[in-house]
Design an enzyme around this catalytic site. Structure first.
Site, mmCIF file in Angstrom:
data_model
loop_
_atom_site.group_PDB
_atom_site.id
_atom_site.type_symbol
_atom_site.label_atom_id
_atom_site.label_comp_id
_atom_site.label_asym_id
_atom_site.label_seq_id
_atom_site.Cartn_x
_atom_site.Cartn_y
_atom_site.Cartn_z
ATOM 1 N N GLU A 69 0.810 -1.222 0.000
ATOM 2 C CA GLU A 69 0.000 0.000 0.000
ATOM 3 C C GLU A 69 0.844 1.273 0.000
ATOM 4 O O GLU A 69 0.414 2.301 -0.549
ATOM 5 C CB GLU A 69 -0.944 0.004 1.215
ATOM 6 N N PHE A 131 -12.152 -6.413 13.629
ATOM 7 C CA PHE A 131 -11.042 -6.918 12.827
ATOM 8 C C PHE A 131 -10.627 -5.879 11.784
ATOM 9 O O PHE A 131 -11.456 -5.334 11.080
ATOM 10 C CB PHE A 131 -11.467 -8.215 12.129
ATOM 11 N N GLN A 132 -9.346 -5.596 11.724
ATOM 12 C CA GLN A 132 -8.754 -4.629 10.792
ATOM 13 C C GLN A 132 -9.356 -3.230 10.942
ATOM 14 O O GLN A 132 -9.542 -2.507 9.970
ATOM 15 C CB GLN A 132 -8.866 -5.112 9.341
ATOM 16 N N LYS A 181 -17.595 -0.036 5.350
ATOM 17 C CA LYS A 181 -18.017 -1.039 4.377
ATOM 18 C C LYS A 181 -19.506 -0.970 4.086
ATOM 19 O O LYS A 181 -19.935 -1.119 2.934
ATOM 20 C CB LYS A 181 -17.635 -2.439 4.878
ATOM 21 N N MET A 500 24.574 8.541 2.618
ATOM 22 C CA MET A 500 24.481 9.812 3.327
ATOM 23 C C MET A 500 24.708 9.628 4.826
ATOM 24 O O MET A 500 25.322 10.481 5.485
ATOM 25 C CB MET A 500 23.130 10.479 3.071
#
Length: 591
Positions: A69, A131-132, A181, A500
């Site tokens: 993602e 959940f999630q 949802k 760096m």
């Protein structure tokens, strides 16, 4: 396929039916179609399956399935930077959102117009540790221009209209739209996408104050040592034509920040190079010693002016043009603040210059240019060009520039030494061709940026200049490049160090290289081949140009070029933390 309002009206009239009912996910897709979105980068999950089902039923927007993602947001971000359009990403709830956070923060720091659509658990489950589930609005609040939680399907169209308006107007930035949802599943009568948007609390100023612009004009024309300092706001505001016209009228020296490169042609003699921590002597000295400074779409950040107290030692008059009033006098007190769209303000300033007969002091300008040329003659970007034993990273970038300067080329970078060498040695003459993470300094953006740009600009050459450290953070997107046929060219300046970090450890920590050396690097050639691409290993200076030429011939293939470069090379000039911008280290002899 998108259904027009006329077709909807016709169908309703023919059947005598009422306004059609659509699910929230279908309204979302129609909103994206109405906003002329061509690509959405995303990754599916439970909370967004209704949205993915709606995407399946249309064919006007291409969804690009990334492998992480974070890369979805970076790719949409790169697309937005290169095109000026709003980039769109789609992720699921919970870890989908948290994985996207780095991408959102990257876009926020660089003011990139984006809409990130996130899935959320059903409204009845919010706050119950479902959940999630995560608090998307709370988590993203500090790193977005605005965010929305769509609580009712009837709000969907209006919220999407507001999201795109906020993202692209004023000082651009990312906007998150969090969709539970059940909201994406529920139906509501759909009467069409709003044509206009009204927000009482959000009305960014576009037109600059005429009196302030006249004050700026007077200061500029009376200056003895003027300087024009521009940042990413010139590119975001599509004001490069106005900037170039202004410089042509005044013949004043100009510099760009890291984010502003390409706003003014790097090959023009009036361009003094990038300024700041790794800027040129001439750019930094002019910044410190000018008597009138015109700052356009820049924010005087720490990497540009160094120590503010040192910067304030020399008295100068400062004019600052910016769309965001909060950026003006934030770090440096200015004398003539002008809040407005940089394109509009520069246009008005140009009009005033053309109307007046007053011109700059010619003798003073001759003297100022002599001073600048004396600084420039020191050639602060010199390096060992004659080395035949080891590849100098600067040479790779210079060679790429020489081979591609006459074709439309986009260059992305990750973050580190390679980023600075790309900025110093690739001469960007056109806007939006240099795509990098400036504000947040995000490793891993290079490949996702490049694949987002390649979809937008399929006929242009797209290069990702990276390092062996940065590239491994999103290297899985080589799989996405294959699936969606985005033949980019990856140039890895592989010095076996987190370069760096190693440079700072050498200079600031007496050479104590704590965890900056990479002992177990993959075989990048075989790795590229495993992903279905072409891999090249380049170890000798004389092979640099032939390898780049060969890669360019492979127009339809992604090519990973592993350049084994000098592990001891440092980026110079360099301004150490806490120092002033004229207190530069110019080479190893200064260490």
């Amino acid at each position: 396929m998108e259904i027009s309002k006329a077709e909807l009206a016709s169908a309703a009239a023919a059947s005598g039916a009422a306004t059609p009912e659509l699910r929230g996910a279908e309204i979302l897709v129609k909103a994206l179609q109405a906003e002329n979105v061509k690509y959405v980068w995303g990754y599916p999950g439970g909370a967004v399956l209704h949205i993915y089902d709606a995407f399946y039923k249309q064919d006007t927007i291409q969804h690009v399935l990334v492998r992480h993602e974070q890369a979805a947001v970076h790719a949409a971000d790169g697309y937005a930077r290169a095109t000026g359009d709003v980039g769109v990403a789609l992720v699921t709830s919970g870890p989908g959102v948290t994985n996207a956070i780095t991408g959102i923060a990257t876009a926020y720091m660089d003011s990139i117009p984006m809409v990130i659509i996130t899935g959320q658990v059903p409204t009845a489950a919010i706050g119950l540790d479902a959940f999630q589930e995560c608090d998307t609005v709370g988590i993203t609040r500090p790193i977005v221009k605005h965010n929305f939680l769509v609580k009712d399907v009837r709000q969907m169209a209006d919220i999407m209209k507001k999201a795109f308006h906020i993202a692209r107007s004023g000082r651009p930035g990312p906007v998150v739209v969090d969709i539970p949802k059940d909201v994406s599943f529920n139906k509501t009568p759909y009467t069409g996408y709003p044509e206009t948007v009204e927000m009482r609390s959000y009305n960014p100023v576009r037109k600059g104050h005429g009196g302030q612009i006249r004050k700026a004009l007077q200061l500029l024309l009376n200056a003895k040592r003027p300087y024009i300092y521009t940042g990413g706001g010139v590119l975001l505001g599509d004001a490069t034509a106005e900037l170039r016209t202004l410089v042509d009228l005044l013949n004043y020296p100009v510099t760009n920040t890291l984010m502003g490169l390409g706003a003014f042609p790097a090959t023009d003699r009036r361009f003094l190079g990038m300024l700041g921590m790794h800027g040129t002597i001439e750019a930094n000295n002019a910044m410190q010693n000018c008597d009138v400074l015109l700052a356009v779409g820049a924010r005087f950040d720490d990497r540009v002016i160094g120590n503010p107290k040192h910067f304030a030692q020399n008295e100068r008059k400062i004019i600052h043009i910016d769309i965001d009033p909060s950026s003006i006098s934030k770090r440096v007190k200015v004398d003539v603040p002008i809040v407005g769209d940089v394109k509009d303000v520069l246009g008005e300033l140009i009009h005033m210059i053309r109307e007046t007969t007053t011109r700059a002091d010619e003798k003073a300008m001759v003297d100022w240019w002599k001073t600048i040329e004396a600084w420039r003659s020191r050639d602060c970007l010199k390096y060992d060009r004659g080395n035949k034993d080891v590849i100098k990273p600067q040479y790779v970038v210079e060679t790429l520039w020489n081979l591609t300067k006459d074709v439309d080329t986009y260059v992305t970078s990750d973050v580190g030494q390679h980023q600075m060498w790309a900025a110093q040695f690739y001469k960007f003459n056109e806007p939006r061709r240099w795509i990098n993470s400036g504000g947040l300094g995000t490793m891993g953006v290079g490949i996702p940026y490049a694949m987002g740009i390649k979809l937008a600009k399929p006929d242009s050459e797209v290069y990702c200049i990276t390092g062996e450290g940065s590239v491994q953070m999103c290297i899985q997107e080589l799989s996405t490049c294959l699936q969606y046929n985005t033949p980019i060219k990856v140039i890895s300046l592989n010095n076996r160090y987190l370069g760096m970090v190693r440079q700072w450890q050498e200079i600031e920590y007496s050479g104590r290289y704590s965890h900056s050396y990479m002992d177990a690097l993959p075989n990048f050639v075989k790795l590229a081949e495993a992903y279905g691409h072409v891999g090249m290993l380049i170890e000798r200076p004389q092979d640099v140009e032939p390898a780049l030429r060969e890669a360019r011939k492979l127009k339809d293939r992604t090519v990973f070029m592993d350049f084994r470069t000098d592990p001891s090379e440092n980026v110079f000039p360099m301004v150490q933390a806490g120092k002033g911008i004229t207190e530069m280290l110019l080479g190893s002899e200064d260490l």
